[in-house]
Design an enzyme around this catalytic site. Sequence first.
Site, mmCIF file in Angstrom:
data_model
loop_
_atom_site.group_PDB
_atom_site.id
_atom_site.type_symbol
_atom_site.label_atom_id
_atom_site.label_comp_id
_atom_site.label_asym_id
_atom_site.label_seq_id
_atom_site.Cartn_x
_atom_site.Cartn_y
_atom_site.Cartn_z
ATOM 1 N N SER A 118 0.846 -1.185 0.000
ATOM 2 C CA SER A 118 0.000 0.000 0.000
ATOM 3 C C SER A 118 0.883 1.238 0.000
ATOM 4 O O SER A 118 1.858 1.311 0.752
ATOM 5 C CB SER A 118 -0.906 0.009 1.225
ATOM 6 O OG SER A 118 -1.731 1.163 1.244
ATOM 7 N N HIS A 122 2.253 12.218 -0.717
ATOM 8 C CA HIS A 122 1.859 13.628 -0.645
ATOM 9 C C HIS A 122 3.097 14.455 -1.005
ATOM 10 O O HIS A 122 4.170 14.272 -0.420
ATOM 11 C CB HIS A 122 1.359 13.977 0.757
ATOM 12 C CG HIS A 122 0.148 13.206 1.165
ATOM 13 N ND1 HIS A 122 -1.097 13.433 0.630
ATOM 14 C CD2 HIS A 122 0.000 12.177 2.056
ATOM 15 C CE1 HIS A 122 -1.976 12.615 1.175
ATOM 16 N NE2 HIS A 122 -1.332 11.834 2.033
ATOM 17 N N HIS A 132 -2.164 7.346 -4.886
ATOM 18 C CA HIS A 132 -2.371 6.164 -4.048
ATOM 19 C C HIS A 132 -2.265 4.936 -4.934
ATOM 20 O O HIS A 132 -2.691 4.938 -6.092
ATOM 21 C CB HIS A 132 -3.756 6.213 -3.395
ATOM 22 C CG HIS A 132 -4.301 4.865 -3.037
ATOM 23 N ND1 HIS A 132 -5.180 4.183 -3.861
ATOM 24 C CD2 HIS A 132 -4.089 4.057 -1.969
ATOM 25 C CE1 HIS A 132 -5.486 3.020 -3.302
ATOM 26 N NE2 HIS A 132 -4.846 2.923 -2.161
ATOM 27 N N ASN A 134 -2.311 0.368 -4.369
ATOM 28 C CA ASN A 134 -2.155 -0.839 -3.571
ATOM 29 C C ASN A 134 -2.497 -2.062 -4.405
ATOM 30 O O ASN A 134 -3.278 -1.978 -5.359
ATOM 31 C CB ASN A 134 -3.001 -0.797 -2.286
ATOM 32 C CG ASN A 134 -4.471 -1.046 -2.559
ATOM 33 O OD1 ASN A 134 -4.901 -2.191 -2.687
ATOM 34 N ND2 ASN A 134 -5.251 0.033 -2.642
ATOM 35 N N THR A 135 -1.879 -3.166 -4.070
ATOM 36 C CA THR A 135 -2.270 -4.465 -4.615
ATOM 37 C C THR A 135 -2.196 -5.465 -3.470
ATOM 38 O O THR A 135 -1.368 -5.336 -2.570
ATOM 39 C CB THR A 135 -1.362 -4.932 -5.774
ATOM 40 O OG1 THR A 135 0.002 -4.989 -5.321
ATOM 41 C CG2 THR A 135 -1.461 -3.991 -6.963
ATOM 42 N N ARG A 136 -3.049 -6.481 -3.505
ATOM 43 C CA ARG A 136 -3.131 -7.389 -2.372
ATOM 44 C C ARG A 136 -3.749 -8.729 -2.780
ATOM 45 O O ARG A 136 -4.456 -8.828 -3.776
ATOM 46 C CB ARG A 136 -3.970 -6.774 -1.257
ATOM 47 C CG ARG A 136 -5.390 -6.455 -1.706
ATOM 48 C CD ARG A 136 -6.134 -5.623 -0.673
ATOM 49 N NE ARG A 136 -7.470 -5.252 -1.142
ATOM 50 C CZ ARG A 136 -7.724 -4.192 -1.893
ATOM 51 N NH1 ARG A 136 -6.740 -3.380 -2.252
ATOM 52 N NH2 ARG A 136 -8.944 -3.914 -2.287
ATOM 53 N N HIS A 166 -4.094 7.644 -17.098
ATOM 54 C CA HIS A 166 -5.080 6.649 -17.541
ATOM 55 C C HIS A 166 -4.577 5.840 -18.733
ATOM 56 O O HIS A 166 -4.834 4.630 -18.821
ATOM 57 C CB HIS A 166 -6.399 7.335 -17.875
ATOM 58 C CG HIS A 166 -7.217 7.672 -16.663
ATOM 59 N ND1 HIS A 166 -8.112 6.791 -16.105
ATOM 60 C CD2 HIS A 166 -7.262 8.787 -15.898
ATOM 61 C CE1 HIS A 166 -8.687 7.342 -15.055
ATOM 62 N NE2 HIS A 166 -8.182 8.565 -14.902
ATOM 63 N N HIS A 196 -20.511 12.512 1.035
ATOM 64 C CA HIS A 196 -20.906 13.700 1.791
ATOM 65 C C HIS A 196 -20.395 14.994 1.145
ATOM 66 O O HIS A 196 -20.821 16.083 1.525
ATOM 67 C CB HIS A 196 -20.457 13.604 3.254
ATOM 68 C CG HIS A 196 -18.985 13.638 3.463
ATOM 69 N ND1 HIS A 196 -18.205 12.510 3.519
ATOM 70 C CD2 HIS A 196 -18.124 14.680 3.653
ATOM 71 C CE1 HIS A 196 -16.949 12.842 3.732
ATOM 72 N NE2 HIS A 196 -16.860 14.157 3.816
#
Length: 296
Positions: A118, A122, A132, A134-136, A166, A196
């Site tokens: 992960s 910044h 960001h 991540n792979t899992r 992209h 939100h």
Amino acid sequence: MTDAMLDQKAEASAWFRQLRDDIVAAFEGLEDSHSEGPFAQAAPGRFEVTETKRQSDDGSDAGGGLMSVMRGGRVFEKVGVNVSTVYGTLGTAAQKAMAARGVPGIEADPRFWASGISLVAHMQNPHCPAVHMNTRMFWTPGAWWFGGGSDLNPCLEYDDDTAHFHAVQKTHLDPHGPEQYPRLKEWADEYFYIPHRNRARGVGGIFMDDQNSGDWAADFALTQDIGRAFLPAFVPLVEKRRSMAFGDAEKDAQLVHRGLYAEYNLVYDRGTKFGLATGHDANAVLMSLPPMAKWV
């Protein structure tokens, strides 16, 4: 558990560790090569590496990993690259959450194994986008699956940066079928959305979860290419933007956008919730949070 699955778990864990090593080396290379513009006269940043541990409810060892964090560099204000392999028994809340997602047998047998990488970066210069990745791989007695992706989070958006990010993702996914990039892009658009605020966290990317086609090798290969896409998708954007001049207005926009990022990770992010709920090192789980942020 079969010998084949033991071998597959070891292969996945080793690959996530290698990806971590490649990214850490590339990011320290960016620090070394930054020779002009803001922050160029500072000392190049280096990762501080800490071993992380997970303990089960009875206090026994349940795996761990490496937390690698760089702070106050020439290019990166804060970047974390974590890798871990953990195992044990899921708590009641985690069992219920996974059962609601359709994981078979998890309430009857709550054992699990998980490994992954992960990353959250910044940046010092607000013209450089936060990112960001991540792979899992996740295993329970009833199922295994892969997940992960990467998404770009600029506070100052550049259409050509978004297009490049992209395009590289698509190039890496196309060998796995023309349907993969549109599928994973749409999934990212839905997942990295902040209800939100009625807006996306960034400019999107790719994302998948619960990936189990029945062909472990094919799903692992897809996961590997998600990881391989990251550096060529992101590094050229940093090289292009890191020397651009900026002022108070740009820095203020960056801090406000970081507040948005923090809201998402603390309220909605599935990985954050899972890590805290299963007893993983809290500092490692929360390394995604920005060093500074503000709200208007």
